[in-house]
Design an enzyme around this catalytic site. Sequence first.
Site, mmCIF file in Angstrom:
data_model
loop_
_atom_site.group_PDB
_atom_site.id
_atom_site.type_symbol
_atom_site.label_atom_id
_atom_site.label_comp_id
_atom_site.label_asym_id
_atom_site.label_seq_id
_atom_site.Cartn_x
_atom_site.Cartn_y
_atom_site.Cartn_z
ATOM 1 N N ARG A 1 2.032 -10.139 -1.363
ATOM 2 C CA ARG A 1 2.328 -8.853 -2.007
ATOM 3 C C ARG A 1 3.282 -7.981 -1.192
ATOM 4 O O ARG A 1 3.828 -7.004 -1.696
ATOM 5 C CB ARG A 1 1.024 -8.101 -2.321
ATOM 6 C CG ARG A 1 0.225 -7.678 -1.120
ATOM 7 C CD ARG A 1 -1.165 -7.231 -1.533
ATOM 8 N NE ARG A 1 -1.265 -5.803 -1.731
ATOM 9 C CZ ARG A 1 -2.430 -5.151 -1.814
ATOM 10 N NH1 ARG A 1 -3.567 -5.796 -1.746
ATOM 11 N NH2 ARG A 1 -2.457 -3.851 -1.978
ATOM 12 N N CYS B 1 -10.050 -1.946 -10.170
ATOM 13 C CA CYS B 1 -9.546 -0.856 -9.329
ATOM 14 C C CYS B 1 -8.172 -1.170 -8.747
ATOM 15 O O CYS B 1 -7.609 -0.371 -8.014
ATOM 16 C CB CYS B 1 -10.539 -0.485 -8.232
ATOM 17 S SG CYS B 1 -10.793 -1.803 -7.039
ATOM 18 N N HIS C 1 0.816 -1.215 0.000
ATOM 19 C CA HIS C 1 0.000 0.000 0.000
ATOM 20 C C HIS C 1 0.843 1.255 0.000
ATOM 21 O O HIS C 1 0.420 2.295 -0.485
ATOM 22 C CB HIS C 1 -0.985 -0.021 1.169
ATOM 23 C CG HIS C 1 -2.140 -0.902 0.886
ATOM 24 N ND1 HIS C 1 -2.179 -2.206 1.281
ATOM 25 C CD2 HIS C 1 -3.261 -0.688 0.151
ATOM 26 C CE1 HIS C 1 -3.293 -2.753 0.830
ATOM 27 N NE2 HIS C 1 -3.962 -1.859 0.156
ATOM 28 N N ASN D 1 -4.641 -6.337 -7.114
ATOM 29 C CA ASN D 1 -3.476 -6.461 -6.224
ATOM 30 C C ASN D 1 -3.619 -7.721 -5.375
ATOM 31 O O ASN D 1 -2.709 -8.550 -5.298
ATOM 32 C CB ASN D 1 -3.359 -5.242 -5.296
ATOM 33 C CG ASN D 1 -3.430 -3.944 -6.062
ATOM 34 O OD1 ASN D 1 -3.032 -3.894 -7.207
ATOM 35 N ND2 ASN D 1 -3.948 -2.906 -5.441
ATOM 36 N N ASP D 2 -4.781 -7.845 -4.741
ATOM 37 C CA ASP D 2 -4.998 -9.044 -3.933
ATOM 38 C C ASP D 2 -5.290 -10.257 -4.811
ATOM 39 O O ASP D 2 -4.881 -11.366 -4.488
ATOM 40 C CB ASP D 2 -6.145 -8.820 -2.929
ATOM 41 C CG ASP D 2 -5.646 -8.102 -1.687
ATOM 42 O OD1 ASP D 2 -4.554 -8.458 -1.207
ATOM 43 O OD2 ASP D 2 -6.320 -7.179 -1.216
ATOM 44 N N GLU E 1 -11.522 -10.034 -5.551
ATOM 45 C CA GLU E 1 -10.072 -10.029 -5.323
ATOM 46 C C GLU E 1 -9.581 -11.350 -4.723
ATOM 47 O O GLU E 1 -8.472 -11.437 -4.216
ATOM 48 C CB GLU E 1 -9.671 -8.837 -4.450
ATOM 49 C CG GLU E 1 -10.449 -8.680 -3.168
ATOM 50 C CD GLU E 1 -10.093 -7.414 -2.391
ATOM 51 O OE1 GLU E 1 -9.049 -6.801 -2.638
ATOM 52 O OE2 GLU E 1 -10.877 -7.052 -1.497
ATOM 53 N N ARG F 1 -15.528 1.981 -0.580
ATOM 54 C CA ARG F 1 -15.342 0.603 -0.114
ATOM 55 C C ARG F 1 -15.407 0.592 1.405
ATOM 56 O O ARG F 1 -14.789 1.436 2.064
ATOM 57 C CB ARG F 1 -13.971 0.097 -0.576
ATOM 58 C CG ARG F 1 -13.619 -1.242 0.024
ATOM 59 C CD ARG F 1 -12.355 -1.779 -0.572
ATOM 60 N NE ARG F 1 -11.161 -1.143 -0.016
ATOM 61 C CZ ARG F 1 -9.932 -1.440 -0.430
ATOM 62 N NH1 ARG F 1 -9.739 -2.298 -1.415
ATOM 63 N NH2 ARG F 1 -8.892 -0.853 0.124
ATOM 64 N N ARG G 1 -10.758 4.223 -0.624
ATOM 65 C CA ARG G 1 -10.312 3.258 0.390
ATOM 66 C C ARG G 1 -10.653 3.852 1.767
ATOM 67 O O ARG G 1 -9.841 4.548 2.373
ATOM 68 C CB ARG G 1 -8.802 3.025 0.289
ATOM 69 C CG ARG G 1 -8.351 2.213 -0.920
ATOM 70 C CD ARG G 1 -6.848 1.965 -0.882
ATOM 71 N NE ARG G 1 -6.422 0.891 -1.735
ATOM 72 C CZ ARG G 1 -5.948 1.037 -2.987
ATOM 73 N NH1 ARG G 1 -5.862 2.241 -3.512
ATOM 74 N NH2 ARG G 1 -5.572 -0.017 -3.681
HETATM 75 C C1 PEP Z 1 -6.735 -4.686 -4.617
HETATM 76 O O1 PEP Z 1 -6.559 -5.615 -3.832
HETATM 77 O O2 PEP Z 1 -6.444 -4.735 -5.841
HETATM 78 C C2 PEP Z 1 -7.306 -3.408 -4.153
HETATM 79 C C3 PEP Z 1 -7.676 -2.468 -4.993
HETATM 80 O O3 PEP Z 1 -7.417 -3.224 -2.821
HETATM 81 P P1 PEP Z 1 -6.164 -2.957 -1.861
HETATM 82 O O4 PEP Z 1 -4.954 -2.697 -2.746
HETATM 83 O O5 PEP Z 1 -6.513 -1.792 -1.029
HETATM 84 O O6 PEP Z 1 -6.054 -4.220 -1.109
HETATM 85 MG MG MG Z 2 -7.464 -5.615 -1.865
#
Ligand code: PEP
Ligand code: MG
Length: 546
Positions: free
Chosen positions: A462, A499, A188, A451-452, A428, A330, A294
């Site tokens: 990650r 996203c 993050h 991302n997740d 995700e 979210r 977020r």
């Molecule tokens: C993701 O997981 O792609 C996402 C947008 O949420 P975060 O990066 O906040 O986990």
């Molecule tokens: Mg996520």
Amino acid sequence: MIVATGKSIMNRIGIGKIKIYKAPEYTINEDTIEDVEAEVQRFNDAVQKAIDQQGVLYEKALETAGEESAAIFEAHQMMLEDDDLQDSTREIITGQKRSAEYATKTAFDDFAQMFAEMDDPYMKARSADLIDVEMAVLDVLMGNDADSLQGTEPAILVAEDLAPSETVKLDKSLLLGMITREGSSNSHTAILARSMNLPSLIQCKDIDDSWDGKMAILDGYNGCVYVDPTKDLLETLTAKRDADLKKEALLQELKNKPSTTIDGRNVHVYANIGGPADLGSVNENDAEGVGLFRSEFVYLNSKEAPSEEEQFRAYKRVVETLAPKLVIIRTCDIGADKTIDYMKLDKEENPALGFRAIRICLTRKDFFKTQLRALLRATAYGNMGIMFPMIISRWEVVEAKAILEECKAELLKEGYKIGKFQLGIMVETPAAVLCADELAEEVDFFSLGTNDLTQYTCAIDRQNAKLERFSDTHHPAVLKAIKMTVDAGHRHGAWVGICGELGADPTLTETFLRMGVDELSVNAKSVLPLRKIIRSLDLSKPATVE
Ligand code: PEP
Ligand code: MG
């Protein structure tokens, strides 16, 4: 000149002095002290600095959040100026021969307790404010205040590592770049650096405290930092940085133009934000809406769980300012790397697979309801979407929707107005992809959290920098999962966006459009570059990418 290398997470150049950032330290020394007078002076200076800082916060809040929100800092100033409170603290220093930190903690805690025991609800609530001002004085005494941590001049910040909770507190206007010894490109902190368009290097193993105050160039193109650069290099890279800035300025011509391909396909390009403070960049970059707010950053920015009223103010501000544009908020996605002390979450062996996001919300129902009530109240002020993170099963969506309905009924009974809103989930987890057909029946939209999704599909943590070699952001399994989700969503009338960070990858824009993705929500600075690509594509012609 010293040259050190790392992994760049932004193709940009930053030039300026280095500021070494030290993580805040909160241990209070309880030993007795010798020089009582010096300690009293330290306390007096710290209180004065804390008073001045509250004044600065007041001015800032007045500008960005209005008189009502700013008033709290004025109240904090008055508390800090209180003679009884100051005298009690000084008496502990002189009488008990204790440090200014110890005396502050003891005296301020006592006063807070006194307020907490009062019957009048207004006075009772002042107890939390006392704890806030106590922290402000302690931060100054311990060198944890923003001035000490970050300095007062624009600089390239160099740190061992930065947690999201630390990054959000940084003054962005003072950041010329960020360099950390640790960190992974999907963390993050890296996401925040991208959203700030900040030249950043992670995994720069050779950072050194002796760099503090020295001139440096952070070259994001080469993944290098040059400390004490030669005159020639400084000239060359300054010219390159200025050329980048000019190129970025040219993108401004795309403002107010649609994100439509040559053959007429329209894609929504939205921005990801962390709170009202990002509204400026949404407008500056002409994002067509917000695809991911977020909301956990509202929690991370706070010393205790934000109340319904505080949250409502933050959500309303964003929704109202951007109306009629869509704003998708979210629900709180804490856990894993986004930790919050006041949540008192147990330490876990495997936090990414642990008690986080919707799992916390469905377990701590009152906590969840506070947020849902704030969100529902904000729906009356614009065009909103509510989105649940980390969903793996249909029953979670059904249960979350039932709690939402419960809040709705309560609010209507209390006389609040509730507007129309869309409901969606983050896709995700591989489970959500594989169950996308049934999940789509419950919602208006899906938003792919790549991302997740990449982390869970590829079993690649990650946060773990050691795994970067094995991590493939274009892994065919992830791309296949995206296509499956888009198809399942569309089969059931749900629109599908992305996203996660992958949405901003310009080499995948054509692929996503050909898959049928309806929306891309990206860091605000990527909105116009993506619009440029979208406007150059002709989907009626054969694909130019695989
Ligand atoms: C993701 O997981 O792609 C996402 C947008 O949420 P975060 O990066 O906040 O986990
Ligand atoms: Mg996520």
